[in-house]
Design a protein around this motif. Structure first.
Motif, PDB file in Angstrom:
ATOM      1  N   GLU A 158      -5.054   0.720   4.946  1.00  0.00           N
ATOM      2  CA  GLU A 158      -3.916   0.016   5.550  1.00  0.00           C
ATOM      3  C   GLU A 158      -2.996  -0.623   4.508  1.00  0.00           C
ATOM      4  O   GLU A 158      -1.782  -0.392   4.534  1.00  0.00           O
ATOM      5  CB  GLU A 158      -4.432  -1.015   6.554  1.00  0.00           C
ATOM      6  N   PRO A 159      -3.522  -1.409   3.555  1.00  0.00           N
ATOM      7  CA  PRO A 159      -2.605  -1.992   2.556  1.00  0.00           C
ATOM      8  C   PRO A 159      -1.947  -0.949   1.656  1.00  0.00           C
ATOM      9  O   PRO A 159      -0.857  -1.187   1.128  1.00  0.00           O
ATOM     10  CB  PRO A 159      -3.493  -2.947   1.753  1.00  0.00           C
ATOM     11  N   ALA A 160      -2.581   0.213   1.483  1.00  0.00           N
ATOM     12  CA  ALA A 160      -1.989   1.263   0.644  1.00  0.00           C
ATOM     13  C   ALA A 160      -1.006   2.136   1.422  1.00  0.00           C
ATOM     14  O   ALA A 160      -0.308   2.948   0.818  1.00  0.00           O
ATOM     15  CB  ALA A 160      -3.079   2.135   0.042  1.00  0.00           C
ATOM     16  N   GLY A 161      -0.952   1.975   2.749  1.00  0.00           N
ATOM     17  CA  GLY A 161      -0.068   2.809   3.561  1.00  0.00           C
ATOM     18  C   GLY A 161      -0.562   4.232   3.705  1.00  0.00           C
ATOM     19  O   GLY A 161       0.239   5.169   3.858  1.00  0.00           O
ATOM     20  N   MET A 162      -1.886   4.420   3.672  1.00  0.00           N
ATOM     21  CA  MET A 162      -2.485   5.751   3.782  1.00  0.00           C
ATOM     22  C   MET A 162      -2.633   6.107   5.263  1.00  0.00           C
ATOM     23  O   MET A 162      -3.556   5.667   5.928  1.00  0.00           O
ATOM     24  CB  MET A 162      -3.827   5.777   3.063  1.00  0.00           C
ATOM     25  N   VAL A 163      -1.718   6.920   5.751  1.00  0.00           N
ATOM     26  CA  VAL A 163      -1.628   7.184   7.188  1.00  0.00           C
ATOM     27  C   VAL A 163      -2.401   8.411   7.630  1.00  0.00           C
ATOM     28  O   VAL A 163      -2.593   8.630   8.833  1.00  0.00           O
ATOM     29  CB  VAL A 163      -0.152   7.335   7.610  1.00  0.00           C
ATOM     30  N   ASP A 164      -2.870   9.235   6.683  1.00  0.00           N
ATOM     31  CA  ASP A 164      -3.531  10.495   7.042  1.00  0.00           C
ATOM     32  C   ASP A 164      -4.946  10.587   6.503  1.00  0.00           C
ATOM     33  O   ASP A 164      -5.513  11.677   6.416  1.00  0.00           O
ATOM     34  CB  ASP A 164      -2.714  11.686   6.510  1.00  0.00           C
ATOM     35  N   THR A 165      -5.533   9.465   6.139  1.00  0.00           N
ATOM     36  CA  THR A 165      -6.889   9.449   5.600  1.00  0.00           C
ATOM     37  C   THR A 165      -7.863   9.040   6.689  1.00  0.00           C
ATOM     38  O   THR A 165      -7.680   8.009   7.341  1.00  0.00           O
ATOM     39  CB  THR A 165      -6.979   8.485   4.405  1.00  0.00           C
TER      40      THR A 165
END
Length: 420
Positions: A158-165
């Motif tokens: 979430e803090p890294a903006g990883m939307v597809d992991t």
């Protein structure tokens, strides 16, 4: 493929087919299995808990789990993180339907890990262990009070903006899903959504999916201090500051090669990485090496920090040390051209064992010859009395006058004049 140079993404493209049967192409949004890349996520989760004062590298496993067998009671978090625990690589059993995907829960995984015979006494040697990272994932759950999925989502994705992991068993749209092509398959389609939920056979060391863009966001968030403090980031990237190529793969066709430089890096995700195929492994390895050379090259020039004669001298010295039978000199040489490690005594011991292995496997090296001498790359060829002709590929820092950043060793197969 994603390539960053000088802080700018200069390539982000898909090549080939994600699904051959349906003719679906790979695009920058294609979701791949990650092999053992999730070890990186587990590493960050542990460092986060250490920053918060909830965990220490010196903590023993007995602080987290009851009824630990006597031979494993001295295993520490640090041992698990550095390959010094003595645990075997995996904990699947012959009766499991699949060595990675058969469902077992955390308790069963721990029962198996603690029931295995150790390869060596904790802290006395080093051997990579996926099981160790599975135990570390269980420690993350015990200390955080949350599931491994929830905790890593909260402090990393979430803090890294990883939307597809995500994890095995999570749905992925068909037009974005890479199917693995390998001699080993599993599920209705050979892809993570069809393998069932991530089993504790691989939790913490595998069982996840992502995209090249998300992995780039992960590294960028680390470098920008959005996941960890400065000291923890330095500890994560280690003495070479992430310079070098890492590889990860599985038995089902998924392969990844990547580097983690501060402002220049590459990420390759493939669904054609059958680990049983020497030809495919070699092609992917060469691709990774070429991309590593690209991202390491200076956009403003290609000159290295050392003059050609000194580069050649240092590379030849490393090779010729093998013939001297002096492990202490080899360790000193290795220490001289690398930044100090956090566990320097452990690194020195590893180098000494490595030297003994080289001497045993190669014997005397003859006909030592510098074949290539470029600003950042020197190739020394030698003939081993036991392993045939070998190339030693040395990569040098382009900015600092000294560090040997990586040494790769290739066995040369002569097929004709100039061919190998």
């Amino acid at each position: 493929v994603l390539v960053e140079r000088g802080g700018e993404i200069v390539l982000h493209e898909g090549y080939g087919l994600a699904n051959r049967e349906a003719g679906i192409p790979v695009t920058p949004r294609t979701v791949f299995g990650l092999g053992s890349i999730p070890i990186d996520f587990t590493h960050v989760a542990l460092l986060k808990l250490m920053e918060e004062g909830k965990l220490s590298r010196d903590d023993r496993v007995t602080e987290f789990f009851p009824d630990v067998p006597e031979d494993k009671r001295s295993i520490t978090v640090g041992h698990l993180m550095t390959g010094a625990s003595g645990l075997p690589d995996f904990h699947d059993l012959p009766e499991d339907r699949d060595p990675d995907h058969s469902w077992i829960d955390r308790d069963e995984a721990l029962r198996r890990m603690f029931g295995q015979e150790l390869l060596f006494a904790p802290g006395t040697q080093r051997e990579h262990s996926h099981s160790a990272w599975g135990m570390l994932a269980a420690i993350v759950e015990v200390v955080s009070g949350k599931s491994f999925r929830d905790y890593t989502s909260e402090v990393i994705y979430e803090p890294a903006g990883m939307v597809d992991t995500g994890f095995n068993g999570d749905p992925v749209p068909a037009d974005r899903l890479a199917i693995g092509y390998s001699s080993r398959t599993d599920g209705e389609q050979n892809a993570p959504p069809h393998w069932g939920p991530t089993s504790w056979l691989v939790m913490g060391s595998g069982g996840q999916v992502s995209t090249a863009a998300d992995l780039y966001r992960f590294q960028k968030a680390l470098r920008e201090g959005r996941l960890l403090g400065e000291a923890s980031v330095r500890r994560y990237f280690g003495p070479t500051d992430g310079d070098g190529m890492a590889r990860a793969g599985d038995q089902y066709g998924f392969w990844c090669g990547y580097s983690q430089g501060a402002d220049s890096k590459f990420i390759v995700l493939s669904n054609n990485g059958d680990l049983s195929s020497v030809e495919r492994r070699r092609a992917l390895q060469r691709l990774g090496e070429d991309l590593l050379e690209l991202v390491r090259s200076d956009p403003g020039g290609t000159e290295g920090a050392l003059d050609p004669a000194e580069r050649a001298r240092r590379a030849r010295e490393w090779v010729e040390l093998i013939n001297r039978g002096d492990a202490e000199a080899f360790v000193e040489f290795s220490r001289m051209y690398r930044a100090p490690a956090e566990d320097q005594d452990g690194v020195d011991a590893d180098r000494a064992r490595q030297y003994d292995d080289f001497r045993r496997d190669w014997g005397v090296l003859k006909d030592v010859e510098v074949r290539t001498n470029e600003p950042r790359r020197v190739v020394v060829r030698a003939v081993s009395e036991r392993a045939g002709t070998m190339d030693f590929v040395f990569r040098f820092d382009r900015k600092e006058p000294g560090p040997i950043l990586a040494i790769m060793i290739e066995r040369v197969e002569e097929e004709g004049p100039g061919d190998r």
